[in-house]
Write a protein that holds these residues in place. Structure first.
Motif, PDB file in Angstrom:
ATOM      1  N   GLY A   1       0.817  -1.209   0.000  1.00 50.83           N
ATOM      2  CA  GLY A   1       0.000   0.000   0.000  1.00 50.83           C
ATOM      3  C   GLY A   1       0.848   1.254   0.000  1.00 50.83           C
ATOM      4  N   ALA A   2       1.967   1.229   0.728  1.00 51.82           N
ATOM      5  CA  ALA A   2       2.877   2.378   0.732  1.00 51.82           C
ATOM      6  C   ALA A   2       3.480   2.575  -0.652  1.00 51.82           C
ATOM      7  CB  ALA A   2       3.973   2.176   1.770  1.00 51.82           C
ATOM      8  N   ASN A   3       3.879   1.494  -1.285  1.00 51.17           N
ATOM      9  CA  ASN A   3       4.531   1.612  -2.588  1.00 51.17           C
ATOM     10  C   ASN A   3       3.530   1.903  -3.700  1.00 51.17           C
ATOM     11  OD1 ASN A   3       7.004   1.205  -1.360  1.00 51.17           O
ATOM     12  ND2 ASN A   3       6.778  -1.026  -1.462  1.00 51.17           N
ATOM     13  N   LEU A   4       2.286   1.490  -3.517  1.00 47.10           N
ATOM     14  CA  LEU A   4       1.235   1.907  -4.441  1.00 47.10           C
ATOM     15  C   LEU A   4       1.059   3.419  -4.372  1.00 47.10           C
ATOM     16  CD1 LEU A   4      -1.178   1.387  -6.349  1.00 47.10           C
ATOM     17  CD2 LEU A   4      -2.576   0.973  -4.309  1.00 47.10           C
ATOM     18  N   ALA A   5       1.042   3.976  -3.166  1.00 50.46           N
ATOM     19  CA  ALA A   5       0.920   5.427  -3.014  1.00 50.46           C
ATOM     20  C   ALA A   5       2.076   6.146  -3.693  1.00 50.46           C
ATOM     21  CB  ALA A   5       0.860   5.797  -1.534  1.00 50.46           C
ATOM     22  N   LEU A   6       3.286   5.623  -3.523  1.00 50.64           N
ATOM     23  CA  LEU A   6       4.469   6.286  -4.072  1.00 50.64           C
ATOM     24  C   LEU A   6       4.584   6.122  -5.579  1.00 50.64           C
ATOM     25  CD1 LEU A   6       7.066   5.383  -1.289  1.00 50.64           C
ATOM     26  CD2 LEU A   6       5.692   7.460  -1.538  1.00 50.64           C
ATOM     27  N   ALA A   7       3.700   5.321  -6.179  1.00 56.53           N
ATOM     28  CA  ALA A   7       3.670   5.203  -7.635  1.00 56.53           C
ATOM     29  C   ALA A   7       2.974   6.393  -8.282  1.00 56.53           C
ATOM     30  CB  ALA A   7       2.965   3.909  -8.045  1.00 56.53           C
ATOM     31  N   GLY A   8       2.341   7.247  -7.478  1.00 59.56           N
ATOM     32  CA  GLY A   8       1.655   8.410  -8.016  1.00 59.56           C
ATOM     33  C   GLY A   8       2.620   9.516  -8.413  1.00 59.56           C
ATOM     34  N   ASP A   9       2.115  10.491  -9.154  1.00 58.17           N
ATOM     35  CA  ASP A   9       2.919  11.637  -9.569  1.00 58.17           C
ATOM     36  C   ASP A   9       2.941  12.719  -8.508  1.00 58.17           C
ATOM     37  OD1 ASP A   9       3.376  10.532 -12.188  1.00 58.17           O
ATOM     38  OD2 ASP A   9       1.320  11.097 -12.688  1.00 58.17           O
ATOM     39  N   ILE A  10       1.793  12.999  -7.934  1.00 60.91           N
ATOM     40  CA  ILE A  10       1.678  13.967  -6.848  1.00 60.91           C
ATOM     41  C   ILE A  10       0.983  13.261  -5.693  1.00 60.91           C
ATOM     42  CG2 ILE A  10       0.661  16.144  -6.086  1.00 60.91           C
ATOM     43  CD1 ILE A  10       0.886  17.165  -8.920  1.00 60.91           C
ATOM     44  N   VAL A  11       1.656  13.195  -4.549  1.00 58.23           N
ATOM     45  CA  VAL A  11       1.124  12.481  -3.382  1.00 58.23           C
ATOM     46  C   VAL A  11       0.861  13.493  -2.271  1.00 58.23           C
ATOM     47  CG1 VAL A  11       1.491  10.622  -1.720  1.00 58.23           C
ATOM     48  CG2 VAL A  11       2.469  10.446  -4.025  1.00 58.23           C
TER      49      VAL A  11
END
Length: 264
Positions: A116-126
């Motif tokens: 879940g953390a790495n899914l979030a960090l796959a975004g462009d703007i978090v």
């Protein structure tokens, strides 16, 4: 497809995908992956005029990674093939997010742990609530950071911090994540929803073809040398210079009016 484990809607150019198993901190099951795949296909097709993807979670967590209840080894049973789980579910999702022809905005509304953390960090703007946190919890299970974790972490925060997060599994607050450059912004909890809505509208009204090329170029830069990146920029600028949005941007500038972009 009807959705049970996610919420999905497209409105005013914003495709909003909400992980929706709040009682399980939105941890992934095979069924949730199937629903996310369907929603992603709709986003990729530009259904409803989607021009930005907003990914967030319901309840008090963003995503706790894999639902371990689905992956536990039964007594006397064969070992679970985690590589198959990654190959079928997580890795294709990360690749689809990476290749998406529109910006990916992620709203971390609570704990983001494991995949879940790495899914979030796959975004462009978090964007993260001040009360949110990030945990690379794999070390507590004898595993390694997957879903792109070993790729993105050292590039975002450097080798030393990536090692500490991955080997110790410490909880990283949203404020610390912002200070480290791991996310774009940590906002007060009561400003979170308004901030996400404002940014989603801003991105949806922007010249999104140019934004899509920008995200592609920035993501490619980590593996390119200068000569390769200059050539990539040249080719992309040649194509963007022929776009309707560029013509509209120039016309609006000359006429001293607000541009109306269409993402093409």
């Amino acid at each position: 497809m009807s959705y049970q484990d996610i919420q999905f809607q497209i409105e005013a150019g914003v495709a909003r995908l909400t992980l929706n198993r709040p009682d399980k901190l939105n941890s992934f099951t095979a069924a949730m992956h199937e629903e996310v795949r369907d929603a992603m296909s709709r986003v990729e097709a530009g259904e409803g005029g989607a021009r930005v993807l907003l990914l967030t979670g319901a309840g008090r967590g963003f995503c706790a990674g894999q639902d371990l209840g689905e992956r536990k080894r039964e007594p006397g049973g064969a070992p679970v093939d985690l590589g198959e789980t990654l190959g079928q579910n997580y890795n294709p999702l990360i690749r689809r997010l990476d290749a998406l022809a529109m910006p990916v905005l992620v709203g971390v509304n609570g704990v983001a742990a494991g995949a879940g953390a790495n899914l979030a960090l796959a975004g462009d703007i978090v964007i993260a609530k001040a009360s949110a946190s990030f945990i690379q919890s794999f070390c507590r299970l004898g595993l390694l950071p997957d879903s792109g974790g070993t790729y993105v972490l050292p590039r975002l925060v450097g080798r030393a911090r990536a090692m500490g997060m991955s080997l110790l599994g410490d909880r990283i607050s949203a404020r610390q994540a912002e200070d480290w450059g791991m996310i774009w912004q940590c906002v007060p909890d009561d400003e979170f929803d308004a901030t996400l809505d404002r940014l989603a509208r801003q991105l949806a009204q922007a010249p999104t073809k140019g934004l899509a090329y920008t995200r592609r170029a920035l993501r490619a830069s980590v593996d390119n040398n200068l000569a390769q990146q200059l050539e990539l920029e040249r080719g992309m600028m040649a194509e963007l210079g022929r776009s309707e949005d560029y013509a509209e941007g120039v016309a609006a500038f000359m006429a001293k009016r607000e541009p109306v972009f269409k993402g093409r």
